[in-house]
Design a protein around this motif. Structure first.
Motif, PDB file in Angstrom:
ATOM      1  N   HIS A  58       0.835  -1.192   0.000  1.00 17.48           N
ATOM      2  CA  HIS A  58       0.000   0.000   0.000  1.00 17.48           C
ATOM      3  C   HIS A  58       0.874   1.248   0.000  1.00 17.48           C
ATOM      4  O   HIS A  58       2.062   1.197   0.324  1.00 17.48           O
ATOM      5  N   VAL A  59       0.275   2.359  -0.364  1.00 15.55           N
ATOM      6  CA  VAL A  59       1.026   3.608  -0.466  1.00 15.55           C
ATOM      7  C   VAL A  59       1.618   4.029   0.870  1.00 15.55           C
ATOM      8  O   VAL A  59       2.662   4.686   0.914  1.00 15.55           O
ATOM      9  N   CYS A  60       1.004   3.641   1.976  1.00 17.87           N
ATOM     10  CA  CYS A  60       1.541   3.951   3.299  1.00 17.87           C
ATOM     11  C   CYS A  60       1.070   2.892   4.286  1.00 17.87           C
ATOM     12  O   CYS A  60       0.026   2.277   4.088  1.00 17.87           O
ATOM     13  N   PRO A  61       1.828   2.643   5.369  1.00 19.22           N
ATOM     14  CA  PRO A  61       1.377   1.694   6.386  1.00 19.22           C
ATOM     15  C   PRO A  61       0.108   2.215   7.057  1.00 19.22           C
ATOM     16  O   PRO A  61      -0.119   3.424   7.132  1.00 19.22           O
ATOM     17  N   ASN A  62      -0.699   1.303   7.548  1.00 19.51           N
ATOM     18  CA  ASN A  62      -1.908   1.655   8.297  1.00 19.51           C
ATOM     19  C   ASN A  62      -1.822   0.922   9.637  1.00 19.51           C
ATOM     20  O   ASN A  62      -2.118  -0.271   9.713  1.00 19.51           O
ATOM     21  N   ILE A  63      -1.376   1.631  10.659  1.00 18.85           N
ATOM     22  CA  ILE A  63      -1.136   1.023  11.968  1.00 18.85           C
ATOM     23  C   ILE A  63      -1.820   1.867  13.034  1.00 18.85           C
ATOM     24  O   ILE A  63      -1.545   3.059  13.175  1.00 18.85           O
ATOM     25  N   GLY A  64      -2.719   1.250  13.779  1.00 14.99           N
ATOM     26  CA  GLY A  64      -3.421   1.939  14.851  1.00 14.99           C
ATOM     27  C   GLY A  64      -4.915   2.019  14.585  1.00 14.99           C
ATOM     28  O   GLY A  64      -5.459   1.284  13.762  1.00 14.99           O
ATOM     29  N   TRP A  65      -5.570   2.891  15.294  1.00 15.32           N
ATOM     30  CA  TRP A  65      -7.018   3.057  15.189  1.00 15.32           C
ATOM     31  C   TRP A  65      -7.344   4.064  14.093  1.00 15.32           C
ATOM     32  O   TRP A  65      -6.726   5.125  14.004  1.00 15.32           O
ATOM     33  N   SER A  66      -8.308   3.742  13.267  1.00 16.43           N
ATOM     34  CA  SER A  66      -8.727   4.689  12.238  1.00 16.43           C
ATOM     35  C   SER A  66     -10.196   4.467  11.901  1.00 16.43           C
ATOM     36  O   SER A  66     -10.714   3.351  12.004  1.00 16.43           O
ATOM     37  N   PRO A  67     -10.875   5.525  11.487  1.00 16.65           N
ATOM     38  CA  PRO A  67     -12.291   5.407  11.131  1.00 16.65           C
ATOM     39  C   PRO A  67     -12.459   4.719   9.786  1.00 16.65           C
ATOM     40  O   PRO A  67     -11.623   4.845   8.885  1.00 16.65           O
ATOM     41  N   ILE A  68     -13.530   3.964   9.662  1.00 18.78           N
ATOM     42  CA  ILE A  68     -13.923   3.390   8.379  1.00 18.78           C
ATOM     43  C   ILE A  68     -15.396   3.719   8.158  1.00 18.78           C
ATOM     44  O   ILE A  68     -16.133   3.990   9.107  1.00 18.78           O
ATOM     45  N   TRP A  69     -15.786   3.714   6.905  1.00 17.69           N
ATOM     46  CA  TRP A  69     -17.174   3.944   6.541  1.00 17.69           C
ATOM     47  C   TRP A  69     -17.739   2.668   5.944  1.00 17.69           C
ATOM     48  O   TRP A  69     -17.056   1.961   5.195  1.00 17.69           O
ATOM     49  N   VAL A  70     -18.944   2.354   6.312  1.00 15.46           N
ATOM     50  CA  VAL A  70     -19.590   1.098   5.911  1.00 15.46           C
ATOM     51  C   VAL A  70     -20.570   1.391   4.778  1.00 15.46           C
ATOM     52  O   VAL A  70     -21.377   2.318   4.878  1.00 15.46           O
ATOM     53  N   THR A  71     -20.490   0.618   3.711  1.00 12.93           N
ATOM     54  CA  THR A  71     -21.362   0.841   2.570  1.00 12.93           C
ATOM     55  C   THR A  71     -22.800   0.453   2.912  1.00 12.93           C
ATOM     56  O   THR A  71     -23.040  -0.352   3.826  1.00 12.93           O
ATOM     57  N   PRO A  72     -23.785   1.003   2.200  1.00 17.31           N
ATOM     58  CA  PRO A  72     -25.181   0.643   2.462  1.00 17.31           C
ATOM     59  C   PRO A  72     -25.426  -0.864   2.384  1.00 17.31           C
ATOM     60  O   PRO A  72     -26.196  -1.411   3.186  1.00 17.31           O
ATOM     61  N   ARG A  73     -24.758  -1.549   1.442  1.00 16.03           N
ATOM     62  CA  ARG A  73     -24.912  -3.002   1.326  1.00 16.03           C
ATOM     63  C   ARG A  73     -24.478  -3.704   2.608  1.00 16.03           C
ATOM     64  O   ARG A  73     -25.170  -4.593   3.116  1.00 16.03           O
ATOM     65  N   ALA A  74     -23.332  -3.312   3.161  1.00 16.71           N
ATOM     66  CA  ALA A  74     -22.833  -3.949   4.382  1.00 16.71           C
ATOM     67  C   ALA A  74     -23.649  -3.546   5.600  1.00 16.71           C
ATOM     68  O   ALA A  74     -23.826  -4.346   6.529  1.00 16.71           O
ATOM     69  N   GLN A  75     -24.144  -2.320   5.621  1.00 17.73           N
ATOM     70  CA  GLN A  75     -25.013  -1.914   6.719  1.00 17.73           C
ATOM     71  C   GLN A  75     -26.226  -2.842   6.802  1.00 17.73           C
ATOM     72  O   GLN A  75     -26.644  -3.248   7.886  1.00 17.73           O
ATOM     73  N   GLN A  76     -26.763  -3.183   5.652  1.00 18.39           N
ATOM     74  CA  GLN A  76     -27.931  -4.058   5.612  1.00 18.39           C
ATOM     75  C   GLN A  76     -27.558  -5.502   5.911  1.00 18.39           C
ATOM     76  O   GLN A  76     -28.232  -6.189   6.685  1.00 18.39           O
TER      77      GLN A  76
END
Length: 229
Positions: free
Chosen positions: A88-106
């Motif tokens: 990936h373009v940068c490491p992702n380490i720690g807590w971070s927000p994500i957004w859930v798509t309408p399909r996954a919400q359902q």
């Protein structure tokens, strides 16, 4: 957290440690479901046990055995579906927000936004025929689903104890890692109990929805380096 959820629902499982044992099962018909968790290894590394896992997941896809993948496990599932896994373009380490798509919400009963734990350098492309379920500001592809196979580029299963252990064992790595999506050990551990409590709700919803897809009666196995359930 996942093991607690399986225990609470009376679901038997077997832990398998492919990275330590040097091999993994390749016949998915032996299992009612497969869970592949995280690893210190890259999904693109050339190890016999990684090839075994890839074969197992490809067999699970052919047989429509439910699969749940977290981080390395999601990358392996994406590979098994023919998608690319890359640095990936940068490491992702720690807590971070994500957004859930309408399909996954359902599908999973999740809120529109949540905060999850991350520790990864690679990411996957969304496999052909799959649907994105989660996305983040520093990593677009945080989750996907295709039928009964679900992958998440992050960790829902962590506990207070496991996050502390990861920070302790990875302290040198945390000092070296750089980028806009990298947190320090102090930042990771700040308000840890509150963050884990919130994550437990998201994990419970997700695991309940995934377990609801399993055929009964069940014969489950689980492993780490990866885990199978």
């Amino acid at each position: 957290m996942l093991r607690d959820h399986l225990d609470d629902n009376g679901i038997a499982y077997r832990l398998i440690y492919p990275a330590e044992e040097g091999a993994a099962p390749i016949d998915a018909s032996r299992f009612g479901g497969i869970v592949v968790l995280g690893s210190d290894h890259s999904a693109n590394e050339n190890h016999p046990w990684i090839e075994d896992e890839l074969t197992l997941l490809q067999d699970a896809i052919r047989r429509d055995v439910p699969v749940l993948g977290h981080c390395f496990g999601a990358q392996m599932l994406a590979r098994a579906m023919g998608a690319r896994v890359r640095r990936h373009v940068c490491p992702n380490i720690g807590w971070s927000p994500i957004w859930v798509t309408p399909r996954a919400q359902q599908l999973m009963g999740l809120p529109r936004q949540a905060t999850i734990f991350n520790w990864h350098y690679d990411s996957f492309d969304i496999p052909a025929g799959a649907t994105r379920t989660m996305y983040g500001s520093h990593c677009l592809n945080k989750g996907f689903c295709r039928g009964r196979q679900w992958g998440f580029q992050g960790h829902l299963e962590v506990t207070v104890e496991s996050v502390r252990q990861w920070c302790a064992s990875g302290r040198a790595e945390l000092c070296r890692a750089e980028g806009p999506a990298v947190q320090s050990e102090a930042q990771i551990l700040r308000e840890l109990h509150e963050r884990i409590d919130a994550l437990r709700i998201v994990a419970g919803q997700t695991y309940s929805a995934w377990i609801g897809q399993l055929d009964r009666p069940l014969r489950l196995a689980s492993g780490t380096g990866s885990r199978y359930a």
